[in-house]
Design an enzyme around this catalytic site. Structure first.
Site, PDB file in Angstrom:
ATOM      1  N   LYS A  81       0.906  -1.223   0.041  1.00  0.00           N
ATOM      2  CA  LYS A  81      -0.087   0.230   0.010  1.00  0.00           C
ATOM      3  C   LYS A  81       0.911   1.335  -0.084  1.00  0.00           C
ATOM      4  CE  LYS A  81      -3.096   2.710   2.937  1.00  0.00           C
ATOM      5  NZ  LYS A  81      -3.658   2.906   4.564  1.00  0.00           N
TER       6      LYS A  81
ATOM      7  N   ASP B 278      -2.235  10.569   3.518  1.00  0.00           N
ATOM      8  CA  ASP B 278      -3.786   9.913   3.747  1.00  0.00           C
ATOM      9  C   ASP B 278      -4.384  11.076   4.488  1.00  0.00           C
ATOM     10  OD1 ASP B 278      -6.040   8.685   4.390  1.00  0.00           O
ATOM     11  OD2 ASP B 278      -5.066   7.096   5.409  1.00  0.00           O
TER      12      ASP B 278
ATOM     13  N   LYS C  44      -9.527  13.274   8.220  1.00  0.00           N
ATOM     14  CA  LYS C  44      -8.865  13.002   9.809  1.00  0.00           C
ATOM     15  C   LYS C  44      -8.615  14.295  10.616  1.00  0.00           C
ATOM     16  CE  LYS C  44      -5.732   9.130   8.342  1.00  0.00           C
ATOM     17  NZ  LYS C  44      -6.451   7.980   9.133  1.00  0.00           N
TER      18      LYS C  44
ATOM     19  N   ASP D  26       2.118   6.517   5.417  1.00  0.00           N
ATOM     20  CA  ASP D  26       0.805   5.736   4.914  1.00  0.00           C
ATOM     21  C   ASP D  26       1.398   5.068   3.714  1.00  0.00           C
ATOM     22  OD1 ASP D  26      -1.283   4.365   5.481  1.00  0.00           O
ATOM     23  OD2 ASP D  26      -2.476   5.762   4.637  1.00  0.00           O
TER      24      ASP D  26
ATOM     25  N   ASP E   8     -11.958   7.332   4.461  1.00  0.00           N
ATOM     26  CA  ASP E   8     -10.521   7.191   5.411  1.00  0.00           C
ATOM     27  C   ASP E   8     -10.196   5.688   5.154  1.00  0.00           C
ATOM     28  OD1 ASP E   8      -8.361   7.776   6.570  1.00  0.00           O
ATOM     29  OD2 ASP E   8      -9.352   8.162   8.633  1.00  0.00           O
TER      30      ASP E   8
ATOM     31  N   GLU F 268      -9.348   3.934   2.643  1.00  0.00           N
ATOM     32  CA  GLU F 268      -8.856   4.008   1.294  1.00  0.00           C
ATOM     33  C   GLU F 268      -7.628   2.896   0.931  1.00  0.00           C
ATOM     34  OE1 GLU F 268      -7.419   5.868   3.513  1.00  0.00           O
ATOM     35  OE2 GLU F 268      -5.146   5.140   3.418  1.00  0.00           O
TER      36      GLU F 268
ATOM     37  N   ARG G  84      -7.627  -0.333   1.660  1.00  0.00           N
ATOM     38  CA  ARG G  84      -8.018  -1.437   1.236  1.00  0.00           C
ATOM     39  C   ARG G  84      -8.544  -1.420  -0.265  1.00  0.00           C
ATOM     40  NH1 ARG G  84     -12.162  -1.763   6.035  1.00  0.00           N
ATOM     41  NH2 ARG G  84     -10.199  -0.794   7.192  1.00  0.00           N
TER      42      ARG G  84
END
Ligand code: BES
Ligand code: MN
Ligand code: ZN
Length: 501
Positions: free
Chosen positions: A269, A274, A281, A292, A351, A353, A355
């Site tokens: 990933k 993020d 967030k 991230d 959030d 995101e 997956r």
């Protein structure tokens, strides 16, 4: 730093610093004994007086003042002999190397510990010493106007405990592997440490191209249009709000003999920032979300090491890379999108995101006919709540043998991993009224539901490593060879997993 291997006697070495490894409360061995004799017992006096017991973490500095050619002797503690594990060697050499650097030493020499009676071969020790030293000396090339300090170790020389050709060859092969693995870890650290305006998807793509050039790998860095043609509606949903162009990176290492070789796929990933997207967030720790892309960084770092080591197995690295941003075009809670395998996904929180981008990458992995696919992702805060910050990554798998291999790699590298369940209840929490699946399962069991979601996109032996708590720690160093900031977690684990396939 150059790594040199030669046979000889450490007490005759003219280095700026020689490193002596010492077990807690036990008599000096090998080269340490010879150095002690040359120093007229100064080292054993230190131990007898209790000023230095050989406890882990202790480093004592002695000045031979001409008694031997070396300028300094650094005694470093290994802890109790009966507890010796390979990581104690990394930590002890790491602590001594950092001290040697701070003292301004440029040429450093260490005698390779003979732990063969403990089933730890010279090659492993050589590797651990190089890893400990290289990893401890890592510094992020920070964006400062002026360079503060130029102290740097130029060379590390390893001396085997005896001068047989076998010992020399064993140390040489371990040390070279350690050097290549450490370079991979350092790459992952630097990518994670980069602020997101530098560590963009474009930079990750360029980094992959550079690895391919340096080690003869195949590399494609695909753009948004390509992902559209592939039908990657899940990856593109996240990317559609991003100003930075998204990249889908494919790196392929082919072994010298392809016939009969298994294919392993590593998926990382890489959310280069993020923000949470429309499900924004809180601002307090948002800057940490530059990290991230820790999974993608680990995959690129591992591919770099694998390209250099050249194991007899085919390895594909897949890195979907994009920012996750709120924007007029951003995907929204309630949207329904279609992944590459045709399944439709209802969005609840933008959030969640990670997956989404992994779903399409996992679909894409199927075409390589993989013997196993391992994804690595800073996926959920819930995993950090479950296993702790900087303690262990969670390991989900559809295949017990694959999980066992990953657990063995974790043991060998001390990159801690813990098995997690894929209960059917997690899948049930993902039922949607408007699509094939919802991508989040609510507050409880958040780490399990995230893995159950990913499982919908795989049809091969698969494991998922949730490394959310492991990639970046801005507050504290984990041990002597893992400084604060990006840890490079996962590179050593993935490389060990591939090398022992
Ligand atoms: N990147 C985060 C997870 C994360 C948390 C990484 C802490 C590193 C440290 C991920 O994209 C995320 O936001 N996950 C959400 C999922 C939720 C919305 C279902 C989370 O864990 O809160
Ligand atoms: Mn998120
Ligand atoms: Zn994320």
């Amino acid at each position: 730093m150059e790594i040199l291997i030669r046979s000889g006697a450490i007490q005759e070495d003219p280095a700026d610093a020689i490193i002596i490894t010492v077990f807690e409360n036990s008599r000096l061995l090998g080269g340490a004994q010879a150095v002690d004799a040359a120093l007229d017992g100064a080292l054993s006096e230190l131990v007898e007086d209790g000023d230095f017991s050989g406890k882990e973490g202790q480093v004592a500095v002695l000045y031979p003042r001409g008694a031997i050619p070396a300028r300094r002797v650094l005694a470093t503690g290994l802890g109790k002999a009966e507890d010796l594990a390979i990581d104690a060697i990394r930590r002890a050499v790491g602590a001594a190397a950092a001290r040697a650097r701070d003292l301004g030493a440029r040429q450093v020499t260490v005698e390779v510990l003979d732990a063969r009676s403990k089933e730890i071969g010279l090659s492993m020790v050589g590797q651990a010493m190089v890893e400990g030293c290289s990893l401890a000396l890592y510094e992020y090339p920070a964006e400062r106007k002026e360079v503060k300090d130029e102290r740097e170790i130029e060379s590390l020389t390893l001396i085997p405990p005896d001068d047989t050709a076998d010992s020399l060859a064993a140390v040489e092969s371990g040390a070279r592997a350690g050097e290549r693995i450490a370079a991979g870890v350092d790459l992952a650290r630097t990518l994670v440490n980069h602020p997101s305006n530098i560590g963009t998807p474009t930079l990750l793509g360029e980094t992959a191209q550079a690895i391919a050039r340096d080690f003869g790998l195949n590399c494609q860095v695909h753009d948004r249009e390509w992902a559209e043609e592939q039908g990657m509606g899940s990856f593109l949903a996240v990317a559609q709000g991003a100003g930075q162009p998204p990249k889908f990176i494919v790196l392929e290492y082919c072994p010298p003999v392809m016939e009969g070789a298994d294919t392993l796929v590593l998926v990382g990933k890489a959310i280069t920032f993020d923000s949470g997207g429309i499900s924004l967030k809180p601002s307090e720790n948002m800057h940490l979300m530059k990290g991230d892309m820790g999974g993608g960084g680990a995959v690129l770092g591992a591919m770099k090491a694998i390209g250099a080591i050249k194991p007899p197995v085919r390895v594909i690295g897949l890195v979907p890379a994009t920012d996750n941003m709120p924007d007029a075009n951003a995907y929204k809670p309630g949207d329904v999108v279609r992944a590459m395998n045709g399944k439709t996904i209802e969005i609840r929180s933008t959030d969640a995101e990670g997956r989404m981008i992994l779903a399409d990458a996992l679909c894409y992995a199927a075409q390589f006919d993989p013997a196993a696919v391992v994804d690595v992702a800073t996926l959920t805060g819930a995993c950090v709540v479950a296993l702790g910050k900087g303690v262990a990554a969670g390991c989900f798998s559809t295949d017990d043998a694959l999980r066992d291999r990953l657990m063995a790699a974790s043991q060998a590298t001390t990159e801690q991993l813990w098995p997690m369940p894929l209960f059917k209840e997690y899948r049930e929490a993902l039922k949607s009224d408007v699509a094939d699946i919802v991508h989040t399962g609510g507050r409880y069991g958040g780490v399990g539901t995230s893995a159950a979601f990913l499982k919908e996109f795989v049809d091969y032996p698969w494991a998922h490593l949730d490394v959310a708590g492991m990639a970046l720690d801005p507050l504290k160093a984990r041990n002597s060879y893992t400084p604060k900031g990006a840890t490079g977690y996962g590179v050593r684990l993935l490389v060990e997993f591939v090398l022992s396939w």
